[in-house]
Scaffold this motif. Structure first.
Motif: not given
Lengths: 483, 487
Positions: B254-255, B258-259, B262, B278, B378, B382, B401
């Motif tokens: 996921l991290e 998500l980055a 961004d 996910d 994020a 989590a 997002a």
């Protein structure tokens, strides 16, 4: 409370330099950008939310009205202390508190000047979209109060679409945050109710506003026409073709003449109207859009179409529009700017009627406006020294508003109701409509402490109307059915 | 958070200070119901009122209304409210019935107002890009009318055939394309509502810019029918874009996904939706890593996370953006990229819309929404996994997002006792509210709602909200108890 005692108490809250009470100093706070004037008993210049809250609590104790004020550029009398009392000028609360690019938002105090926010964020690739013509002077707090617009609201929406959360001092003196860290919050939309409430529901002490990424590319086109009719038909045709430009602005013959005289931008002497169209977005799309818009301009008899090739040319084309108000001094010593809105397809008929009003009242009327939104700004030119001029101008203004209403439009697109148009509210809203608005106001401001005498017509007391009406209907219906 | 009125409400002059005389927990007496039925039949004809077994179709939160009234005109709605107010009957406004699970169970449900007969388009001038409709028109019916002129209301709607515009206003729910087009909040330019005092009032108008009087649209929007019943609304429209493209990026977790979202949002590309799914949601949509040239052993495996971006506009801009996302994806650590054809693309977006749609009769499952801002996604995702595990809930989630929202589905096997699930959901929600404040349970079983702070943390403006409720619905007949603060 004695005035001297009030001043002392306020000085205890704000310090001696935060309170203006000498008659000669108060004079500059008796007017804003509109016609009406009235002097407040005292003006205060807070620097912190807690001071605003203390002032409001003191006003409750002394039973004095409060009128908030930003830069005083408003055009409907919203910042006039109609019943005297305390004027809270928020110009010293002018810090940008946070620029959060990752979450695309900024936290600002109400006294931040509109343009200063975009100036601070542009180097980072972001801007604050709503751009009223007064953006070099007007404040974000004032924009929130009036739900201000501007040329770029056509594609991006007005102030309310860009305000995410507010810190507000309520008429009780309580301080609350409306909205939350994200876009959606549970409960009634207090943020949305306060934006555009003209300082009658609460005093904004902090605003969280949306920052928008600067577009990759921008193109500007300027088309010249023989007649306003051709230019306004172009506006409808562009929108109807499925293109919503970032901005679509129009200037008529009188405005073009004044602009040409003042700034020599190259408008021919006999031009009937000029239309300025801006599109933004991704480079590939813009050429296509510009081609289509140009074709539509020509199909509607544009006599010339110019597309700015460079950033400088683009700025030059926009300057002609932005300096239009400044150039009006070439035409007459004074002007009265109206602010009406009509459905876009009604622009040609509305402008024709404005021309008739000009003849009937023997007043020259110049038009410079947000054509894409159907938001008219007829400038009624006059000279205060002429006998009865002001009265004639105001009557012509009302006539134009009535025209907008007849066309299915409304009496203010972005300047607000304030004092200027409160009597005309009953032309568009019924007593019941106004009673519902009065209920909303009373929910926040039950003692009518904040900005009294604004928005609602004075001839009728809404509360009374409501009671009569309600009792009547209740009685008839319920009796009829045996209750 | 429940029940207690704000202490300040006791001050004089406060409408909220009066004791709420609204509908009692006891249902209306059969006599009162019969009387109401007779009067409503007089108002709009005998066919407009039901008091028989057909009312069961309007069961929500285990409550079946005694009466269902189908008004044919706005005046009928106003008359019904006035009458209901007179006898203290609890009124439940009803559109498509797709979101009746939202909120607390009402304290009572005597009279359902089925607004679907108010289904007309009142005015539509394509060149103005505005439309005026009655509240009972379905999203699909409106869309059909607009499509004929190449226009649309740019809003994601999970049940377009059933959902009505009035219901969409009342719930103010939206999908991932809000990134580019906003929500109904941004499209609503005029409104007409009926009130318990029997009046019909308007706000706004038929123009796209309007500051004449208060913004009454914001009052009813998202208020779940607790302040008035919307009977007509005016909307700002958008042209239908000629092209629509979707690209996926597959990530190990996921991290980094998500980055990447961004990064995409900080670019000058103009996606209309950016979401991060996910592994569970990706698997549910049938998304798998493709075999690559290197013969990676992970071929066919479900990726740890998937970023999906949608681009609407001209053919040229859409194609460029899909291509560019694929190129940039490699720099952002994507395992693979994939441009979707139209069929696969609608499967993905329809699937996500179904994921975030409210369940009508959930069993041991719940849908939650956390609106926190892009920067916290994020941590929220989590945290949701961690807390769900602690309380033995299975969890699936995707992040809108673009708008900083997480949609979270949690559940337990259906054969578990309902009380066990209710406790787990309560524990989860308490923890999410403690950490993030903005957590709303959009749908869950009725029996799980009792002690659940399902609207999240109490808003700071609740005393003002109570004042609004007290002044617009003094007897508390409109959806009593369903909303924030049990208003």
């Amino acid at each position: 409370m004695e005035r001297a005692q009030l001043v002392t108490r306020l000085q205890q809250i704000l310090g001696p330099d935060g309170v203006i009470h000498r008659p000669d100093e108060l004079t500059i706070y008796e007017y804003d950008g509109a016609f009406d004037t009235h002097e407040p008993s005292v003006v205060v210049l807070p620097t912190r939310t807690e001071q605003v809250a203390e002032i409001v609590r003191l006003a409750n104790e002394a039973d004095l009205p409060i009128t908030p004020r930003g830069a005083g550029t408003g055009l409907s009398g919203g910042a006039i202390a109609k019943r005297g009392g305390i004027q809270i000028a928020l110009t010293r609360m002018n810090r940008i508190l946070e620029l959060d690019y990752r979450n695309r938002r900024a936290v600002v105090e109400p006294g931040v000047i509109n343009l200063d926010l975009s100036t601070a964020t542009t180097p980072h690739g972001y801007y604050y979209v709503p751009d009223p013509s007064s953006q070099k002077a007007c404040t974000i707090g004032g924009n929130v109060a009036e739900n201000s617009g501007g040329p770029h609201c056509l594609a991006y929406g007005v102030t309310t679409n860009h305000v995410l959360a507010l810190e507000v001092v309520l008429p009780s003196g309580d301080v609350i945050w409306t909205g939350g860290p994200g876009l959606d919050t549970a409960g009634y939309d207090l943020t949305g109710l306060i934006v555009g409430s003209e300082g009658t529901l609460g005093i904004v002490t902090k605003a969280v506003v949306r920052l928008t990424r600067l577009p990759e590319a921008v193109r500007v086109l300027l088309a010249q026409y023989d007649t306003v009719l051709d230019a306004s038909n172009t506006v409808s045709a562009v929108i109807g073709s499925g293109i919503v430009p970032a901005a679509m602005e129009m200037m008529d013959r009188l405005v073009c003449q004044a602009v040409e005289e003042a700034y020599h931008v190259g408008f021919p002497a006999d031009v009937g109207a000029v239309l300025l169209v801006e599109v933004d977005g991704l480079d590939e799309g813009l050429s296509y859009q510009m081609d289509r818009i140009e074709a539509i301009c020509r199909a509607n008899h544009a006599r010339s179409v110019r597309i700015a090739a460079t950033v400088e040319e683009r700025a030059a084309l926009w300057n002609a529009r932005k300096m239009a108000f400044g150039a009006m001094g070439r035409l007459a010593p004074s002007y009265y700017m109206q602010d009406g809105v009509v459905p876009r397809t009604k622009l040609p008929a509305t402008l024709a009627r404005v021309e008739e009003v000009s003849r009937e009242y023997d007043l020259r009327i110049a038009n410079v406006f947000h054509a894409g939104d159907g938001n008219l700004h007829p400038l009624i030119l006059f000279d205060r020294r002429d006998q009865g001029a002001v009265e004639r101008v105001l009557r012509a203004g009302v006539e134009i508003l009535q025209t907008c209403i007849d066309m299915g439009g409304t009496i203010s697109g972005e300047h607000g109701i304030g004092l200027e148009k409160k009597e005309q509210m009953s032309l568009i809203f019924t007593a019941d409509d106004l009673a519902a608005m009065a209920r909303l106001k009373a929910s926040f401001n039950p003692r009518d402490l904040f900005n009294p005498d604004k928005i609602f017509p004075s001839r009728v007391s809404c509360a009374e109307v409501r009671e009569v009406r309600q009792d009547g209907r209740h009685a008839t219906l319920l009796e009829q059915f045996g209750h | 958070m429940l029940g207690a009125n704000d202490p300040k409400a006791d001050e004089s002059g406060s409408a909220a200070a009066e004791p709420p005389p609204g509908p009692a927990a006891e249902p209306l007496s059969p006599g009162a119901i019969a009387e109401l039925q007779a009067v409503l039949a007089d108002v709009a004809g005998p066919d407009s009122v039901m008091a028989d077994e057909r009312c069961r179709a309007y069961r929500a939160d285990d409550l079946t209304p005694a009466l269902v009234f189908t008004p044919g005109t706005p005046d009928d709605v106003a008359a019904a409210l006035l009458l209901a107010d007179g006898v203290g009957a609890a009124v439940v406004p009803w559109g498509g019935g797709t979101a009746m699970v939202l909120g607390y169970p009402p304290r009572a449900a005597d009279l359902v107002l089925d607004l679907r007969r108010l289904g007309r388009v009142l005015a539509y001038e394509p060149a103005d890009l505005t439309v005026s409709v009655q509240a009972g028109i379905s999203f699909a019916a409106l869309d059909g009318v607009l499509a004929a002129s190449g226009q649309r209301l740019a809003l994601d709607c999970p049940h377009p055939e059933a959902a009505t515009l009035g219901g969409l206003v009342a719930t103010n729910l939206a999908g991932p394309r809000r990134l580019r087009y906003g929500t109904l909040r941004d499209a609503l330019i005029g409104i007409r509502a009926a009130h318990p005092d029997g009046t019909l009032t308007r706000g706004g108008g038929m123009v796209v810019k309007n500051v004449s009087g208060y913004d009454m649209m914001k009052l009813y929007l998202g208020s779940l029918g607790t302040l008035g019943v919307v009977v007509e609304l005016n909307l700002k429209l958008a042209p239908r874009p000629p092209a629509d493209g979707t690209a996926l990026l597959y990530f190990p977790a996921l991290e980094p996904a998500l980055a990447a979202a961004d990064n995409l949002l900080a670019s000058q590309l103009l996606p209309c939706a950016v979401v991060v799914l996910d592994a569970g949601v990706a698997a549910g949509l049938g998304l798998r890593l493709a075999p690559d040239a290197a013969g990676s052993p992970s071929a066919g495996a479900v990726p740890g996370a998937v970023l999906a971006a949608r681009f609407e506009g001209l053919q040229a801009t859409t194609e460029r953006q899909v291509r560019e996302l694929g190129d940039r994806g490699r720099d952002w650590g994507a395992l693979q990229g994939q441009a979707l054809g139209p069929r696969l693309a609608s499967a993905v977006w329809d699937g996500l819309l179904a994921f975030q749609a409210l369940d009508t009769a959930p069993v041991n499952s719940a849908l939650l929404k956390l609106s926190v801002g892009p920067g916290d996604l994020a941590a929220v995702m989590a945290g949701a996994i961690q807390v769900s595990e602690q309380v033995d809930l299975g969890c699936l989630q995707f992040a809108d997002a673009g708008s900083g929202i997480v949609y979270l589905r949690v559940g337990q096997p259906e054969d578990r006792p309902a009380g066990v699930f209710a406790w787990a959901l309560w524990a989860l929600q308490m923890e999410l509210v403690r950490r993030w404040g903005q957590s709303v349970v959009l749908s869950c079983p009725t029996e799980a709602k009792q002690n659940l702070p399902l609207w999240g943390r109490e808003p700071a403006g609740l005393p003002v909200m109570r004042e609004l409720k007290a002044r617009f619905d003094p007897r508390g007949i409109l959806n009593p108890g369903r909303f924030v603060g049990r208003m």
